[in-house]
Scaffold this motif. Structure first.
Motif, PDB file in Angstrom:
ATOM      1  N   LEU A 122     -19.348  -1.541  86.328  1.00 22.31           N
ATOM      2  CA  LEU A 122     -18.023  -1.856  85.795  1.00 22.31           C
ATOM      3  C   LEU A 122     -17.086  -0.659  85.712  1.00 22.31           C
ATOM      4  O   LEU A 122     -15.899  -0.837  85.431  1.00 22.31           O
ATOM      5  N   ARG A 123     -17.591   0.542  85.919  1.00 21.22           N
ATOM      6  CA  ARG A 123     -16.720   1.717  85.815  1.00 21.22           C
ATOM      7  C   ARG A 123     -15.574   1.610  86.821  1.00 21.22           C
ATOM      8  O   ARG A 123     -15.796   1.338  88.012  1.00 21.22           O
ATOM      9  N   ARG A 124     -14.376   1.857  86.366  1.00 21.79           N
ATOM     10  CA  ARG A 124     -13.202   1.693  87.230  1.00 21.79           C
ATOM     11  C   ARG A 124     -13.152   2.752  88.316  1.00 21.79           C
ATOM     12  O   ARG A 124     -12.941   2.451  89.500  1.00 21.79           O
ATOM     13  N   THR A 125     -13.299   4.008  87.908  1.00 25.50           N
ATOM     14  CA  THR A 125     -13.239   5.096  88.889  1.00 25.50           C
ATOM     15  C   THR A 125     -14.634   5.344  89.440  1.00 25.50           C
ATOM     16  O   THR A 125     -15.541   5.725  88.690  1.00 25.50           O
ATOM     17  N   PRO A 126     -14.846   5.129  90.719  1.00 23.12           N
ATOM     18  CA  PRO A 126     -16.208   5.276  91.262  1.00 23.12           C
ATOM     19  C   PRO A 126     -16.626   6.737  91.349  1.00 23.12           C
ATOM     20  O   PRO A 126     -15.797   7.641  91.466  1.00 23.12           O
ATOM     21  N   PHE A 127     -17.921   6.959  91.278  1.00 19.86           N
ATOM     22  CA  PHE A 127     -18.477   8.281  91.517  1.00 19.86           C
ATOM     23  C   PHE A 127     -18.745   8.439  93.011  1.00 19.86           C
ATOM     24  O   PHE A 127     -18.917   7.468  93.748  1.00 19.86           O
ATOM     25  N   ASP A 128     -18.803   9.684  93.457  1.00 18.82           N
ATOM     26  CA  ASP A 128     -19.134   9.950  94.861  1.00 18.82           C
ATOM     27  C   ASP A 128     -20.634   9.921  95.106  1.00 18.82           C
ATOM     28  O   ASP A 128     -21.099   9.538  96.183  1.00 18.82           O
ATOM     29  N   ILE A 129     -21.400  10.342  94.093  1.00 16.12           N
ATOM     30  CA  ILE A 129     -22.849  10.448  94.251  1.00 16.12           C
ATOM     31  C   ILE A 129     -23.490  10.498  92.868  1.00 16.12           C
ATOM     32  O   ILE A 129     -22.855  10.889  91.884  1.00 16.12           O
ATOM     33  N   ALA A 130     -24.741  10.092  92.803  1.00 17.67           N
ATOM     34  CA  ALA A 130     -25.498  10.147  91.549  1.00 17.67           C
ATOM     35  C   ALA A 130     -26.688  11.085  91.717  1.00 17.67           C
ATOM     36  O   ALA A 130     -27.312  11.130  92.782  1.00 17.67           O
ATOM     37  N   TYR A 131     -26.967  11.825  90.667  1.00 16.92           N
ATOM     38  CA  TYR A 131     -28.204  12.599  90.588  1.00 16.92           C
ATOM     39  C   TYR A 131     -29.030  11.935  89.496  1.00 16.92           C
ATOM     40  O   TYR A 131     -28.600  11.850  88.347  1.00 16.92           O
ATOM     41  N   VAL A 132     -30.205  11.418  89.849  1.00 17.57           N
ATOM     42  CA  VAL A 132     -30.978  10.551  88.961  1.00 17.57           C
ATOM     43  C   VAL A 132     -32.292  11.222  88.589  1.00 17.57           C
ATOM     44  O   VAL A 132     -33.072  11.618  89.468  1.00 17.57           O
ATOM     45  N   TYR A 133     -32.534  11.309  87.288  1.00 13.65           N
ATOM     46  CA  TYR A 133     -33.751  11.945  86.770  1.00 13.65           C
ATOM     47  C   TYR A 133     -34.805  10.884  86.481  1.00 13.65           C
ATOM     48  O   TYR A 133     -34.573   9.941  85.732  1.00 13.65           O
ATOM     49  N   HIS A 134     -35.962  11.038  87.094  1.00 12.08           N
ATOM     50  CA  HIS A 134     -37.089  10.117  86.899  1.00 12.08           C
ATOM     51  C   HIS A 134     -38.294  10.909  86.414  1.00 12.08           C
ATOM     52  O   HIS A 134     -38.632  11.917  87.024  1.00 12.08           O
ATOM     53  N   PRO A 135     -38.906  10.513  85.281  1.00  8.33           N
ATOM     54  CA  PRO A 135     -39.023   9.169  84.733  1.00  8.33           C
ATOM     55  C   PRO A 135     -37.931   8.843  83.704  1.00  8.33           C
ATOM     56  O   PRO A 135     -37.273   9.761  83.249  1.00  8.33           O
ATOM     57  N   PRO A 136     -37.842   7.539  83.396  1.00  8.52           N
ATOM     58  CA  PRO A 136     -38.579   6.421  83.975  1.00  8.52           C
ATOM     59  C   PRO A 136     -37.929   5.940  85.269  1.00  8.52           C
ATOM     60  O   PRO A 136     -36.750   6.203  85.511  1.00  8.52           O
ATOM     61  N   ILE A 137     -38.684   5.209  86.065  1.00  7.02           N
ATOM     62  CA  ILE A 137     -38.172   4.747  87.355  1.00  7.02           C
ATOM     63  C   ILE A 137     -37.037   3.741  87.171  1.00  7.02           C
ATOM     64  O   ILE A 137     -36.230   3.527  88.093  1.00  7.02           O
ATOM     65  N   THR A 138     -36.929   3.132  85.998  1.00  8.56           N
ATOM     66  CA  THR A 138     -35.862   2.166  85.745  1.00  8.56           C
ATOM     67  C   THR A 138     -34.476   2.804  85.817  1.00  8.56           C
ATOM     68  O   THR A 138     -33.491   2.116  86.090  1.00  8.56           O
ATOM     69  N   VAL A 139     -34.385   4.117  85.574  1.00  2.13           N
ATOM     70  CA  VAL A 139     -33.094   4.798  85.732  1.00  2.13           C
ATOM     71  C   VAL A 139     -32.710   4.812  87.211  1.00  2.13           C
ATOM     72  O   VAL A 139     -31.564   4.535  87.583  1.00  2.13           O
ATOM     73  N   GLY A 140     -33.677   5.136  88.058  1.00  4.07           N
ATOM     74  CA  GLY A 140     -33.427   5.087  89.500  1.00  4.07           C
ATOM     75  C   GLY A 140     -33.112   3.677  89.967  1.00  4.07           C
ATOM     76  O   GLY A 140     -32.281   3.480  90.862  1.00  4.07           O
ATOM     77  N   LEU A 141     -33.757   2.693  89.351  1.00  2.00           N
ATOM     78  CA  LEU A 141     -33.489   1.299  89.717  1.00  2.00           C
ATOM     79  C   LEU A 141     -32.042   0.927  89.409  1.00  2.00           C
ATOM     80  O   LEU A 141     -31.398   0.220  90.194  1.00  2.00           O
TER      81      LEU A 141
END
Length: 402
Positions: A99-118
């Motif tokens: 729902l964020r209006r201004t899109p991001f160019d890229i995400a850096y995702v920290y795992h665990p947990p894998i649900t964040v990556g999901l």
């Protein structure tokens, strides 16, 4: 680039490996970074003072913009409650990204947990959001190794989710060479994988003074999570062996976790007057404690998974310039032996760990100082923050949207 750093945990939670310092380095390289995280509750499962759950909370920490999203606070031994904790943040992060209006160019995702990556993977299908996945634990293997696994079907589902997230990611950071090899064996293409070892969040100078935690004792300090993976019962059994033989040795455990109370109860049952328990302390405070310790302790359970893991304590301890006693196997043990900063014992072996602690206590002070210097030098050459950030920035350049 507009980067979203997606992580369930962030400062002021004390176990964060890539926190404010990391984000500020990305900002210094010219990137606009927003941290999207949960409300701090690790390791007790209770919200930190000054925080209350709300739909969204924005704050600035050390010049870093942080957006906090609701989750179910929990960090106990219940698989069900821990699942609610992970899934609640997944839903919050997914909705926020969608729902964020201004899109991001890229995400850096920290795992665990894998649900964040999901959350990044699924939201990215709609928002065309590429992401880099930072893998600190190998799921579902780690869940099984730490006793948090559900039934066989649950683990199969987690495995499927992991493979989906791996496929959707644009690059994957492994924290050790062993983990990189394991991910490749799980079907991740080699050209998607890069090893970037963790660094110490704080890199204080070596303690050259004579300040000590207890002048009449040789104090061995452990700082961090008191969980199942650490198998600190072995440390208590080693302490029982040392109690009469080396009464001047004192072991202090700083931190909290699911095993904190069982460990306290066991120490009391064994009448371990040479073991002290202290609750979690802040990063600055634990750094000062490490600097005044006679030796620093790290231990992991004797499990094949942990042979390919380098616990973040290794980097933190090496950076402190203090001698180390370790109950480890595999890659972490090899790294410490190579550093010449540690006495290493096999994991899960109380007799060997007691001997390692005693041998360090019996060393001349100058020899221990030399070990500390060797470890600090090794850290600067091979594991420094600057080196890790430089390689991470290279990943953003590779994944830059066209």
């Amino acid at each position: 680039m507009r980067i979203v750093y997606l992580t369930q945990w962030f400062d002021p939670e004390t176990h964060v490996i890539k926190g404010t310092k990391f984000v500020r380095a990305l900002q210094s390289a010219g990137h606009e970074v927003t941290v999207v995280t949960g409300f701090p509750n690790y390791p007790t499962g209770r919200l930190y003072p000054g925080y209350r759950l709300r739909l969204i909370h924005k704050e600035v920490i050390g010049g870093v913009n942080v957006v906090r999203l609701p989750l179910y606070p929990s960090h106990d031994s219940s698989s069900l409650r821990r699942s609610f904790n992970y899934l609640s943040f997944f839903l919050s992060a997914f909705v926020y990204l969608l729902l964020r209006r201004t899109p991001f160019d890229i995400a850096y995702v920290y795992h665990p947990p894998i649900t964040v990556g999901l959350a990044a993977a699924v939201a990215g299908l709609w928002r065309r959001l590429p992401f880099i996945l930072d893998v600190q634990d190998l799921w579902p293997d780690t869940l099984a190794a730490t006793g948090m696994a559900g039934g066989r079907r649950s683990m199969q589902l987690v495995g499927l989710l992991c493979r989906f997230v791996y496929r959707r990611s644009d690059a994957i950071v492994a924290q050790s060479e062993g983990m990189k090899t394991a991910l490749n064996a799980h079907g991740v293409p080699a050209d998607k994988l890069v090893t970037i070892r963790n660094w110490a969040e704080a890199e204080p100078p070596i303690n050259e003074g004579e300040a000590r935690l207890a002048p009449h004792h040789f104090v061995v300090v452990y700082g961090g999570n008191l969980g199942r993976a650490q198998d600190l019962g072995t440390v208590l059994d080693a302490a029982a062996r040392l109690r009469e033989r080396k009464p001047d040795i004192l072991i202090r455990l700083y931190g909290g976790g699911v095993e904190a109370e069982p460990l306290r109860a066991r120490a009391e049952a064994l009448s371990l007057t040479n073991v002290e328990f202290h609750g979690p302390v802040g990063k600055d405070a634990i750094g000062a404690i490490f600097a005044q310790a006679d030796a620093l302790l790290v231990h992991l359970a004797d499990h094949p998974l942990f042979a390919i893991t380098v616990p973040s304590k290794v980097q933190a301890y090496l950076a402190m310039g203090r001698p180390i006693v370790a109950g480890l196997a595999g890659e972490a043990a090899r790294l410490l032996v190579e550093s010449k900063a540690a006495v290493v014992a096999p994991p899960g072996d109380p007799r060997a760990l007691a001997e390692a602690i005693a041998s360090l206590a019996d060393m001349p002070l100058e020899a221990r100082k030399a070990m500390g210097h060797a470890g600090h030098d090794y850290y600067q050459r091979h594991l420094s923050f600057q080196s890790g950030v430089r390689r991470t920035l290279g990943l953003f350049d590779r994944a830059r949207p066209t």
